[in-house]
Structure formats: structure tokens, C-alpha cells
Design an enzyme around this catalytic site. Structure first.
Site, PDB file in Angstrom:
ATOM      1  N   ARG A  57      -6.065   3.491  15.347  1.00 35.00           N
ATOM      2  CA  ARG A  57      -5.875   4.298  16.451  1.00 35.00           C
ATOM      3  C   ARG A  57      -5.754   5.743  16.473  1.00 35.00           C
ATOM      4  O   ARG A  57      -6.050   6.647  17.048  1.00 35.00           O
ATOM      5  CB  ARG A  57      -4.320   3.750  17.006  1.00 35.00           C
ATOM      6  CG  ARG A  57      -4.373   2.475  17.961  1.00 35.00           C
ATOM      7  CD  ARG A  57      -2.967   2.057  18.230  1.00 35.00           C
ATOM      8  NE  ARG A  57      -2.159   1.706  17.086  1.00 35.00           N
ATOM      9  CZ  ARG A  57      -0.926   1.419  17.164  1.00 35.00           C
ATOM     10  NH1 ARG A  57      -0.259   1.401  18.245  1.00 35.00           N
ATOM     11  NH2 ARG A  57      -0.146   1.021  15.856  1.00 35.00           N
ATOM     12  N   CYS A  79      -1.232   6.469  12.130  1.00 30.47           N
ATOM     13  CA  CYS A  79      -0.852   5.182  13.199  1.00 30.47           C
ATOM     14  C   CYS A  79      -0.146   4.084  12.327  1.00 30.47           C
ATOM     15  O   CYS A  79       0.549   4.418  11.405  1.00 30.47           O
ATOM     16  CB  CYS A  79      -1.777   4.923  13.992  1.00 30.47           C
ATOM     17  SG  CYS A  79      -3.327   4.106  13.221  1.00 30.47           S
TER      18      CYS A  79
END
Length: 308
Positions: free
Chosen positions: A263, A258
Site C-alpha cells: 500500500r 504500511c
């Protein structure tokens, strides 16, 4: 056998049966539900840990018995851009009272982004943890209680192995796949605007790269694709179908990334723990790759960094 001996044996059997009956019955999978957690709060074998991104979230109220782990100090090396070394992480785990018999459950805000990152760090040191499916979002939506009382646990004496680097992708690993020198699948879990290069980072983000775009050959499957409205993961069969339609079926080693690795940990967790695929998390992510000299990118939006 004398009557007194029979009494001692019977008492021991009763104690064993009682202990077994009250042992923590943890689910076999990588997730626990809010119902299960509410039922098992207070169990001596449960170690509940909150890893949230927003400062003060834990202090304003947390699930009873939870302990706070601060991602940007407890889980990282304060000098190098790295996750915590074995000695530091072992001291943290001991302070949390985690031992070989503990059932460790992590949860947090932001759909468990940093709780999942915590789960990845724990896993690199051989500690298998579970996530509270839906995290704080679901717990609060169900109006389940929060407290400001800080849990007190006895420290453990657990000894941890050296970090398992097999769960981690480095820049060289990503470049090897991107340039065709190694078989593998790269998954970019950022938003479509980040992936296309339209934006350098989500609004308000301080961690930036001077280039926008994505790793050549990376497949864009935003992390939110896997999440239901209540913050829980979608059913495993649905997840398998969603990713298979994108060409991600576990047949090749997979690297997820990410911007800074949090994430992507959410996607790492579902692909590796829920679906059982061979997945590495590239925690250097776009802030390393996009700033690296000689690293090729794809930027279909043709954005140019102007220093602002």
C-alpha cells in the site's frame, strides 16, 4: 543521381516516415488512461504487465497482450525477505521482452497496490514504468474486453544495473528520523485503526506484528485519501493540497510505510512520480518495525498482543 538511386532514397524516406507515424506515442507522465491503452493495444513497443494480489485473477481474464507477474515469486527473493536480486530480475525482464525502447505499463487489482509495488521494484533497477490509472477496477467498470489468451513475446537481451538503494528505506533510516537524528517526514498510509493501534492488521491479514501502533512522529494519510471513486488518482493539484495540509510538501525527504510495503508503494508512486517529491519506500514496514527489539512505538489504543 541515377533514377534507381532516387527510388531507393525515396523508399527509405517513406519507410522512415511510416515507422515514425506508427511509433508508440506514450504520454509524458507516469500514468496512462484506459482510453490510451485501448487505442494502443497491440503496439510492438508496448509491454503490458499485470501484477495482481489475488491468485487466479490474471488467468480468469486479463487485458489483451498483458503478461503476468506474480508478486510473491517473481518480484521477491525466495530465501531472504528482500526484493528480487539483479540476476533474477534481469532474467524476468528479458523474458517479458522489455528493452530500452519499450513502454512498460503496469496494472492490477486492489487499486493497483501491487502494480505500484511492481513499479517501485522496476524503478530500483532503472526501468521507468507507467501505471494504468484506475487499474483493473476502471477497465472492468468500463466494460472493456478481457481475454484468457496468453501473450507471446520475443525475449530481450537487456542488461540491468545494480539495484538503486536510494529509493528504499531501511529500518535504520526510519529509526534515525523517528529518534530525531535525521531530518525527514514519515508517512503512515495505513487505516486510522491500524495507525492508532486499535487493530494489529486489517481483518484476514496473515502478516502480523506483535505490537500495534505507529512510528513516533509518523503522519497518518491513508492511501485511499489519494484515490477517486473510480480508482484513479485524484488530480495532481488536489493531491498537492491534500498532502500539504498534512505537512507533506516535498520540502523534506519522505519515508512511506504500511504493513508489508504494497500500500505504501501506491503512495510512493503518487508522491514521487506524480508530485515529484523525494520519497523512499520502507518495504519492511510495520511487520518489521513493530517486531523490532528496541524500536519505539506510539500506541494510543494501548492494545496488547495476547498471542491470538
Amino acid at each position: 543521381m541515377p533514377p534507381s538511386a532516387r527510388i531507393l532514397v525515396s523508399a527509405a524516406a517513406l519507410l522512415a516516415a511510416t515507422s515514425s507515424a506508427f511509433a508508440l506515442d506514450a504520454p509524458a507522465g507516469p500514468l496512462v488512461t484506459t482510453d490510451w491503452l485501448e487505442t494502443n493495444l497491440g503496439d510492438p513497443d508496448l509491454r503490458l504487465i499485470e501484477v495482481s494480489v489475488d491468485p487466479g485473477t490474471f488467468e480468469r481474464g486479463h487485458i489483451e497482450g498483458a503478461q503476468n507477474v506474480v508478486w510473491h515469486t517473481d518480484l521477491v527473493d525466495p530465501v531472504q525477505r528482500d526484493i528480487a536480486d539483479r540476476e533474477s530480475f534481469e532474467a524476468l525482464v528479458q523474458k517479458l521482452g522489455i528493452d530500452e525502447d519499450s513502454t512498460v505499463v503496469l496494472y492490477g487489482d486492489n487499486n493497483n497496490w501491487f502494480a505500484a509495488w511492481g513499479a517501485w521494484v522496476f524503478d530500483t533497477y532503472g526501468i521507468d514504468v507507467k501505471l494504468l490509472d484506475g487499474g483493473r477496477k476502471k477497465w472492468e467498470a468500463e466494460n472493456l474486453p478481457l481475454t484468457t489468451r496468453v501473450a507471446s513475446v520475443a525475449p530481450s537481451e537487456i542488461a540491468l544495473p545494480e539495484r538503486d538503494e536510494a529509493l528504499r528505506a531501511r529500518l535504520a533510516d526510519v529509526l534515525a528520523v523517528a529518534k530525531g537524528g535525521r531530518e525527514g517526514t514519515i508517512v503512515d498510509i495505513r487505516s486510522p485503526d491500524e495507525y492508532s493501534g486499535k487493530v494489529f492488521a486489517p481483518e484476514g491479514s496473515q502478516e502480523l506484528s506483535i505490537r500495534a501502533g505507529h512510528v513516533p512522529g509518523a503522519i497518518n494519510v491513508p492511501w485511499s485519501t489519494a484515490v477517486a471513486e473510480d480508482g484513479t488518482f485524484k488530480p495532481a493539484e488536489e493531491l498537492k493540497r491534500i498532502y500539504a495540509e498534512k505537512g507533506i510538501d516535498g520540502s523534506k525527504p519522505t519515508i512511506v510505510y504500511c504493513r508489508i510495503g504494497e500500500r505504501s508503494s501506491h503512495t510512493w508512486f503518487l508522491l514521487s512520480k506524480i508530485l515529484g517529491y523525494d520519497v523512499k519506500n520502507y518495504d519492511g514496514s510495520w511487520t518489521e518495525y513493530g517486531n523490532s527489539v528496541g524500536a519505539p512505538i506510539v500506541n494510543v489504543s494501548n492494545t496488547v498482543w495476547t498471542g491470538k
